[in-house]
Each structure stands twice: as C-alpha cells, then as structure tokens.
Scaffold this active site. Structure first.
Site, mmCIF file in Angstrom:
data_model
loop_
_atom_site.group_PDB
_atom_site.id
_atom_site.type_symbol
_atom_site.label_atom_id
_atom_site.label_comp_id
_atom_site.label_asym_id
_atom_site.label_seq_id
_atom_site.Cartn_x
_atom_site.Cartn_y
_atom_site.Cartn_z
ATOM 1 N N ASP A 15 4.188 10.004 25.728
ATOM 2 C CA ASP A 15 2.759 9.896 26.042
ATOM 3 C C ASP A 15 2.465 10.393 27.458
ATOM 4 O O ASP A 15 3.318 10.291 28.351
ATOM 5 C CB ASP A 15 2.326 8.423 25.885
ATOM 6 N N ASN A 63 -3.789 10.748 15.322
ATOM 7 C CA ASN A 63 -4.037 11.901 16.191
ATOM 8 C C ASN A 63 -4.917 12.978 15.533
ATOM 9 O O ASN A 63 -5.444 13.859 16.220
ATOM 10 C CB ASN A 63 -2.722 12.523 16.689
HETATM 11 C C1 IPE Z 1 0.899 7.835 20.472
HETATM 12 O O1 IPE Z 1 0.216 8.295 21.589
HETATM 13 C C2 IPE Z 1 1.206 8.971 19.553
HETATM 14 C C3 IPE Z 1 2.169 9.956 20.051
HETATM 15 C C4 IPE Z 1 2.839 9.902 21.174
HETATM 16 C C5 IPE Z 1 2.411 11.083 19.183
HETATM 17 P P1 IPE Z 1 -1.393 8.232 21.683
HETATM 18 O O2 IPE Z 1 -1.749 8.786 22.998
HETATM 19 O O3 IPE Z 1 -1.990 8.877 20.495
HETATM 20 O O4 IPE Z 1 -1.652 6.663 21.613
HETATM 21 P P2 IPE Z 1 -2.941 5.804 21.963
HETATM 22 O O5 IPE Z 1 -4.042 6.280 21.067
HETATM 23 O O6 IPE Z 1 -3.262 6.015 23.397
HETATM 24 O O7 IPE Z 1 -2.542 4.394 21.695
HETATM 25 C C1 IPE Z 2 1.060 12.492 23.993
HETATM 26 O O1 IPE Z 2 0.253 12.798 25.077
HETATM 27 C C2 IPE Z 2 1.111 13.603 22.969
HETATM 28 C C3 IPE Z 2 0.443 13.300 21.698
HETATM 29 C C4 IPE Z 2 -0.145 12.175 21.383
HETATM 30 C C5 IPE Z 2 0.441 14.343 20.695
HETATM 31 P P1 IPE Z 2 -1.318 12.544 25.042
HETATM 32 O O2 IPE Z 2 -1.967 13.770 24.526
HETATM 33 O O3 IPE Z 2 -1.634 11.304 24.302
HETATM 34 O O4 IPE Z 2 -1.632 12.371 26.574
HETATM 35 P P2 IPE Z 2 -2.678 11.368 27.225
HETATM 36 O O5 IPE Z 2 -2.376 10.000 26.721
HETATM 37 O O6 IPE Z 2 -4.037 11.821 26.816
HETATM 38 O O7 IPE Z 2 -2.438 11.511 28.703
HETATM 39 MG MG MG Z 3 -1.832 9.368 24.857
#
Ligand code: IPE
Ligand code: IPE
Ligand code: MG
Length: 239
Positions: A15, A63
């Site tokens: 993340d 997602n």
């Molecule tokens: C969890 O991260 C999913 C992945 C790392 C693929 P998100 O960024 O989607 O999670 P939330 O929505 O902040 O909980």
């Molecule tokens: C994790 O990084 C990757 C996926 C969930 C695909 P994020 O895209 O969630 O990054 P933040 O949480 O917005 O910083």
């Molecule tokens: Mg995230």
C-alpha cells in the site's frame, strides 16, 4: 520462546503507491510503476532467503471502484510485469499461482498469467501467490459454493473447509506486512490470517526494499506465538 525461524508464509498488503506519487506531484500511475520495482526486489529477495510462500495483494475486489484510467493502468502494468518476468520466474524455480476471480481480469494479462502458471507449475522453489481481483469474503463465498456443488452436507473439521479455498496447498499466513501506515486488513486473506503476526510500517510500498523486509523478518522473530496456549506450554513444546 521467540521464533528464531523465518516465517513459512509471508503476505504483503502493498500500500501507498498513490501517496508516493502525490508526494512527487506525479500522477498515481507513476506510483504503481515504482511499486512494481519493489515487487521485483522483494520477490527476488524472498526467494533468495528461502521463504516458501509469498502472497502479494496486487488488486482487490474493491479496487474496481477506482477511476477507470487507474484500473486500466494497473492492468497494463500487470501485463508488462508478466512479459518482463516470465523467464526470470522460471529460472528462479518460482511457482506462480493466482488467488482471486481471475475470470474478470482482461483477456491479455489473464492468458499470459495462465501460461506462466502452467509453465511454472512444476517448479519447486518459492510459491508466489498473486492476489488479483481478490477479496477475503469472495474467497469464502466461492469456497461455500464449491462445497454446495460437491454435495457435501457437513464440514466436520476446519481443515476440510480449507480444502475449498483458493490454492488450498498454501498454509496459514505467519507474517502479514502492510506498508504506508494503514492499520487494517482491507479484506485480505481472512481465513488464513487468523493467527498471523501483524507488522505495520509507515514506509510507502515504492520505498520498501530488502532492508525493510529484513526489519519485518527480525521483528517477526522477536514475537512469541502462543496459539491460545501458555508460555510454559510453548516452552515445553506441547504443540
Ligand atoms: C488494499 O489496499 C489492496 C491492495 C493493496 C491491492 P487499498 O489501498 O485498496 O486499501 P484501502 O481501501 O485503503 O483499505
Ligand atoms: C496500493 O497503493 C496499490 C493498489 C491498491 C493497487 P494505493 O494505490 O492504494 O496507494 P495509496 O493508498 O492511494 O497511497
Ligand atoms: Mg491504498
């Protein structure tokens, strides 16, 4: 009493890609590209260390709610990842498996993934479990539907339920790592996380490297895992 051994199964919620890009005034997709470099590093390093199972949360069932451009960009990066890493995965004796509803992944990366899953299926090194269009609740619902189809009337042991999860040969998670300071599970591996040790770091995924992975492993080794028992029982090895 603490663990001196490395975890058998490490799972990572990768993340913070978006925030990494934002800090640099770049579009979010740049963060995802940088995050892919971390994936490369950690896959190589974990396999070198002899970690047997590595699960990476790459795309959740939630997602899909993101802007279309971002979703398409992530699928494109997945496509490139397979193209670039196909031979390396085979050479490193890594076995690739996927957890999630793969049928909703666009045809191009899906067929490439299926080829790589097939080509690496006899590899005996690290099992790399890519969680793609994965949700912990969907995994459980899919398991229940498989059970209903099988005609079974009762699940007697928890172990028998596990047989219906995605890739049932993958054991419980020992160590869960989540980057970027968020302290939640976000629907990841609900069944297998039941007794995992949780490790949260402020480091954003694109900045996560071998040193950060070592820190997480060291921290894991300092934990006392009791599984409901007492310290004394654990010391006497009653498990
Ligand atoms: C969890 O991260 C999913 C992945 C790392 C693929 P998100 O960024 O989607 O999670 P939330 O929505 O902040 O909980
Ligand atoms: C994790 O990084 C990757 C996926 C969930 C695909 P994020 O895209 O969630 O990054 P933040 O949480 O917005 O910083
Ligand atoms: Mg995230």
């Amino acid at each position: 009493m603490t663990n001196d051994k490395n975890p058998l199964h490490v799972a990572i919620i990768m993340d913070g890609n978006g925030r990494w890009a934002k800090q640099r005034n770049l579009p979010r997709i740049f963060g995802h590209r940088a995050g892919m470099e971390s994936v490369n590093k950690i896959v190589s390093y974990a396999s070198k260390l002899g970690i047997k199972y590595l699960s990476l949360f790459a795309f959740s069932t939630e997602n899909w709610l993101r802007p279309k451009d971002e979703v398409n960009g992530l699928m494109e990066i997945l496509n490139e990842f397979i193209d670039k890493k196909f031979n390396e995965i085979i050479d490193k004796n890594i076995k690739l498996v996927v957890s999630g509803r793969l049928e909703q992944i666009p045809e191009e990366p899906r067929s490439k993934l299926e080829k790589l899953i097939d080509a690496s299926s006899n590899n005996s090194g690290m099992v790399l479990n890519l969680a793609l269009n994965y949700g912990g609740r969907s995994e459980i619902v899919d398991a229940v539907n498989k059970i209903l189809k099988s005609g079974l009337k009762e699940i007697k042991e928890e172990e028998d339920f596990k047989d219906f999860l995605y890739n049932p040969e993958i054991p419980d998670v020992d160590l869960l790592i989540r980057t970027s300071g968020e302290m939640r599970i976000s629907n990841f591996m609900l069944w297998r996380l039941a007794y995992a040790e949780l490790y949260f770091t402020e480091v954003l995924w694109p900045d996560f490297d071998e040193k950060e992975f070592d820190k997480a492993l060291d921290n894991y080794k300092s934990r006392v895992r009791r599984f409901g028992m007492t310290d004394e029982q654990i010391m006497r090895g009653e498990f």
